[in-house]
Design a protein around this motif. Structure first.
Motif, PDB file in Angstrom:
ATOM      1  N   ARG A 133      20.275 -15.378 -11.546  1.00 16.46           N
ATOM      2  CA  ARG A 133      21.970 -15.592 -11.431  1.00 16.46           C
ATOM      3  C   ARG A 133      22.360 -14.561 -10.486  1.00 16.46           C
ATOM      4  NH1 ARG A 133      20.988 -15.974 -16.934  1.00 16.46           N
ATOM      5  NH2 ARG A 133      21.350 -13.486 -17.049  1.00 16.46           N
ATOM      6  N   GLY A 134      21.479 -13.808  -9.848  1.00 16.72           N
ATOM      7  CA  GLY A 134      21.690 -12.905  -8.596  1.00 16.72           C
ATOM      8  C   GLY A 134      22.179 -11.696  -9.224  1.00 16.72           C
ATOM      9  N   GLU A 135      22.146 -11.256 -10.641  1.00 19.12           N
ATOM     10  CA  GLU A 135      22.510 -10.205 -11.041  1.00 19.12           C
ATOM     11  C   GLU A 135      21.208  -8.947 -11.028  1.00 19.12           C
ATOM     12  OE1 GLU A 135      24.874 -12.492 -14.699  1.00 19.12           O
ATOM     13  OE2 GLU A 135      23.058 -11.902 -14.994  1.00 19.12           O
ATOM     14  N   ALA A 136      21.610  -7.872 -10.765  1.00 25.55           N
ATOM     15  CA  ALA A 136      20.604  -6.809 -10.647  1.00 25.55           C
ATOM     16  C   ALA A 136      20.381  -6.646 -12.141  1.00 25.55           C
ATOM     17  CB  ALA A 136      21.062  -5.556  -9.796  1.00 25.55           C
ATOM     18  N   VAL A 137      19.291  -6.490 -12.567  1.00 30.04           N
ATOM     19  CA  VAL A 137      18.819  -6.027 -13.923  1.00 30.04           C
ATOM     20  C   VAL A 137      18.129  -4.792 -14.050  1.00 30.04           C
ATOM     21  CG1 VAL A 137      18.566  -8.279 -14.708  1.00 30.04           C
ATOM     22  CG2 VAL A 137      16.650  -7.108 -14.111  1.00 30.04           C
ATOM     23  N   LEU A 138      17.618  -4.197 -12.639  1.00 33.57           N
ATOM     24  CA  LEU A 138      17.095  -2.808 -12.900  1.00 33.57           C
ATOM     25  C   LEU A 138      17.017  -2.353 -11.567  1.00 33.57           C
ATOM     26  CD1 LEU A 138      14.682  -0.802 -14.023  1.00 33.57           C
ATOM     27  CD2 LEU A 138      13.062  -2.672 -13.340  1.00 33.57           C
ATOM     28  N   GLU A 139      16.963  -1.050 -11.511  1.00 35.47           N
ATOM     29  CA  GLU A 139      17.050  -0.446 -10.001  1.00 35.47           C
ATOM     30  C   GLU A 139      16.371   0.982  -9.954  1.00 35.47           C
ATOM     31  OE1 GLU A 139      20.808  -0.135  -8.229  1.00 35.47           O
ATOM     32  OE2 GLU A 139      21.402   1.615  -9.647  1.00 35.47           O
ATOM     33  N   TYR A 140      15.459   1.348  -9.094  1.00 35.85           N
ATOM     34  CA  TYR A 140      14.836   2.691  -9.272  1.00 35.85           C
ATOM     35  C   TYR A 140      14.495   3.094  -7.862  1.00 35.85           C
ATOM     36  CZ  TYR A 140      10.595  -0.059  -9.139  1.00 35.85           C
ATOM     37  OH  TYR A 140       9.451  -0.870  -8.834  1.00 35.85           O
ATOM     38  N   VAL A 141      13.932   4.385  -7.640  1.00 34.39           N
ATOM     39  CA  VAL A 141      13.702   4.699  -6.379  1.00 34.39           C
ATOM     40  C   VAL A 141      12.211   5.210  -6.793  1.00 34.39           C
ATOM     41  CG1 VAL A 141      13.806   6.676  -4.867  1.00 34.39           C
ATOM     42  CG2 VAL A 141      15.677   5.691  -5.741  1.00 34.39           C
ATOM     43  N   ARG A 142      11.089   4.900  -5.995  1.00 37.42           N
ATOM     44  CA  ARG A 142      10.017   5.593  -6.087  1.00 37.42           C
ATOM     45  C   ARG A 142       9.230   5.973  -4.784  1.00 37.42           C
ATOM     46  NH1 ARG A 142       4.498   1.976  -6.169  1.00 37.42           N
ATOM     47  NH2 ARG A 142       5.284   0.075  -5.305  1.00 37.42           N
ATOM     48  N   TRP A 143       8.374   6.936  -4.728  1.00 31.63           N
ATOM     49  CA  TRP A 143       7.823   7.474  -3.318  1.00 31.63           C
ATOM     50  C   TRP A 143       6.357   7.521  -3.714  1.00 31.63           C
ATOM     51  CZ3 TRP A 143      11.668   9.727  -6.442  1.00 31.63           C
ATOM     52  CH2 TRP A 143      11.214  11.019  -7.088  1.00 31.63           C
ATOM     53  N   VAL A 144       5.708   6.881  -2.449  1.00 29.39           N
ATOM     54  CA  VAL A 144       4.358   6.679  -2.676  1.00 29.39           C
ATOM     55  C   VAL A 144       3.659   7.169  -1.164  1.00 29.39           C
ATOM     56  CG1 VAL A 144       2.566   4.616  -2.622  1.00 29.39           C
ATOM     57  CG2 VAL A 144       4.898   4.329  -3.659  1.00 29.39           C
ATOM     58  N   MET A 145       2.394   7.750  -1.594  1.00 28.12           N
ATOM     59  CA  MET A 145       1.740   8.242  -0.442  1.00 28.12           C
ATOM     60  C   MET A 145       0.807   7.031   0.023  1.00 28.12           C
ATOM     61  SD  MET A 145      -1.149  11.165  -0.037  1.00 28.12           S
ATOM     62  CE  MET A 145      -0.153  12.315  -0.943  1.00 28.12           C
ATOM     63  N   VAL A 146       1.025   6.665   1.531  1.00 30.85           N
ATOM     64  CA  VAL A 146       0.304   5.542   2.045  1.00 30.85           C
ATOM     65  C   VAL A 146      -0.464   5.895   3.235  1.00 30.85           C
ATOM     66  CG1 VAL A 146       0.654   3.170   2.968  1.00 30.85           C
ATOM     67  CG2 VAL A 146       2.145   4.097   1.076  1.00 30.85           C
ATOM     68  N   ARG A 147      -1.806   5.412   3.391  1.00 26.11           N
ATOM     69  CA  ARG A 147      -2.572   5.669   4.228  1.00 26.11           C
ATOM     70  C   ARG A 147      -1.969   5.261   5.730  1.00 26.11           C
ATOM     71  NH1 ARG A 147      -5.944   3.717   0.386  1.00 26.11           N
ATOM     72  NH2 ARG A 147      -7.325   5.094  -0.408  1.00 26.11           N
ATOM     73  N   LYS A 148      -2.458   5.856   6.880  1.00 22.28           N
ATOM     74  CA  LYS A 148      -2.310   5.504   8.158  1.00 22.28           C
ATOM     75  C   LYS A 148      -3.388   4.498   8.659  1.00 22.28           C
ATOM     76  CE  LYS A 148       0.043   7.623  11.477  1.00 22.28           C
ATOM     77  NZ  LYS A 148       0.393   8.414  12.483  1.00 22.28           N
ATOM     78  N   ASN A 149      -3.188   3.546   9.620  1.00 21.32           N
ATOM     79  CA  ASN A 149      -4.293   2.549  10.191  1.00 21.32           C
ATOM     80  C   ASN A 149      -4.416   2.849  11.550  1.00 21.32           C
ATOM     81  OD1 ASN A 149      -6.274   0.778   9.548  1.00 21.32           O
ATOM     82  ND2 ASN A 149      -4.832  -0.767  10.555  1.00 21.32           N
ATOM     83  N   ARG A 150      -3.373   3.649  12.138  1.00 20.80           N
ATOM     84  CA  ARG A 150      -3.136   3.725  13.623  1.00 20.80           C
ATOM     85  C   ARG A 150      -2.820   5.302  14.110  1.00 20.80           C
ATOM     86  NH1 ARG A 150      -0.439  -0.905  12.997  1.00 20.80           N
ATOM     87  NH2 ARG A 150       1.273  -0.193  13.731  1.00 20.80           N
ATOM     88  N   ASP A 151      -3.310   5.692  15.132  1.00 21.97           N
ATOM     89  CA  ASP A 151      -2.807   7.102  15.456  1.00 21.97           C
ATOM     90  C   ASP A 151      -1.418   6.866  16.264  1.00 21.97           C
ATOM     91  OD1 ASP A 151      -2.627   9.700  16.240  1.00 21.97           O
ATOM     92  OD2 ASP A 151      -4.313   9.758  17.684  1.00 21.97           O
ATOM     93  N   THR A 152      -0.376   6.947  15.532  1.00 25.41           N
ATOM     94  CA  THR A 152       0.891   6.965  15.923  1.00 25.41           C
ATOM     95  C   THR A 152       1.565   7.776  15.727  1.00 25.41           C
ATOM     96  OG1 THR A 152       1.486   5.948  14.055  1.00 25.41           O
ATOM     97  CG2 THR A 152       0.945   4.382  15.398  1.00 25.41           C
TER      98      THR A 152
END
Length: 342
Positions: A133-152
């Protein structure tokens, strides 16, 4: 290239909104599998009659079923190439999820910080679960350590300013919830809101040994495709990492012994996967009462709990050493609000 290698740290842009693929219609099968995977026994999620007597239209699906489903949708876009899922915060359950509901997920990138080694970075996202129905049932913040693939070049560092806790005035009590005629006998324990003291610690006693088969089944059930959970060649030690949500559900289910009436999870203040969990580990849990609050719903109080999962052999109520770091036996440190009869 038609296949998806997943995003790397350099692929995220501050402020972008990601619509995650594959909505999921949930049914009674998810409830049955959840109860098969975890020793979950909270009455509100087990009995239509019990839930109806508490003012709901029927027994909702467990709050963590909603969490795992919403989380799983995000993995291909957020954490497929993750080194580690670092933490959670500012989470709220906004409406019950019932069998037949369809959930989809969307996330907004709200923070980026490249690590000093230049080989990875931390991505902060706010995720919302949305029903048919387009209703939000849940919300949260998370933070993740992610690999780099290029030297940017490193992006500008932006770390979101998150509240330390979800304050009681922001808790959402499901419409109609009424614990005035709550049946403590059917629920399994007599303990109510007033019986718990701030600072009280509860040893939940029981333990569950994690097996490869069950955590693999669980991770597939939630359609979580993170490589570290499936591919034994993805880690140097050749071991598959247990999905952190699996540990959350185990610990929550174990907390029934002593907190059987802490029925509905309504907020996630903070959470950390302190140390990795592997097949063969036996998980035990303890809780600490951090705070209590009243709500406007009849007979309904709120209790703030710290839920800690540890490996077998941990010292009683182990958490941190003298150096302030988590004890090596600690798997999970979760701070949440639940609804409980007054």
């Amino acid at each position: 290239m038609k296949t998806n290698p997943g995003r790397f740290f350099e692929d995220y842009t501050l402020g972008e909104v990601i619509q995650h693929a594959v909505p999921r219609t949930l049914a009674e099968g998810e409830r049955a599998l959840y109860h098969a995977l975890y020793p979950a026994r909270h009455a509100l999620y087990s009995s239509d009659d019990f839930a109806g007597a508490c003012g709901l239209e029927g027994s909702p699906l467990d709050d963590l079923i909603a969490f795992h489903t919403v989380f799983g949708k995000t993995v291909p876009d957020i954490s497929l190439n993750a080194v580690a899922n670092l933490g959670y915060g500012d989470g709220r359950w906004l409406a019950p999820v019932y069998p037949g509901d369809t959930l989809r997920s969307e996330s907004q990138v709200i923070g980026l910080k490249q690590n000093s080694n230049g080989k990875s970075g931390v991505v902060y996202v706010r995720t919302r679960g949305i029903n048919q129905r387009g209703e939000a049932v849940l919300e949260y913040v998370r933070w993740v350590m992610v690999r780099k693939n290029r030297d940017t070049a490193a992006p500008e560092t932006v770390i979101p300013d998150l509240p330390k806790i979800v304050t009681p005035d922001r808790l959402v009590v499901p419409e109609g919830l009424d614990f005035s005629d709550y049946d403590f006998t059917l629920a399994g324990e007599p303990h109510r809101w007033g019986d718990y003291a701030i600072g009280e610690q509860i040893d939940h006693i029981d333990g569950v040994t994690v097996e490869e088969a069950e955590h693999m089944l669980a991770t597939r059930l939630w359609q979580n495709t993170a490589k570290v959970h499936f591919d034994a060649t993805n880690r140097e030690d050749g071991r598959r990492l247990i999905y952190g949500g699996h540990v959350i559900s185990l610990a929550r289910a174990l907390s029934f012994n002593g907190l059987a009436n802490a029925q509905m999870i309504v907020a996630l203040n903070a959470g950390a996967h302190a140390n990795p969990c592997f097949a063969g580990d036996t998980v035990r849990a303890w809780s600490e009462v951090l705070d209590k609050a009243e709500t406007s719903a009849p007979g309904v109080g709120a209790i703030r709990l710290r839920l800690v999962a540890v490996k077998h052999g941990a010292a009683p109520f182990a958490l941190r050493g003298e150096d302030g770091k988590y004890d090596p036996s600690v798997l999970l440190d979760l701070d949440y609000w639940a609804l409980i009869p007054t």
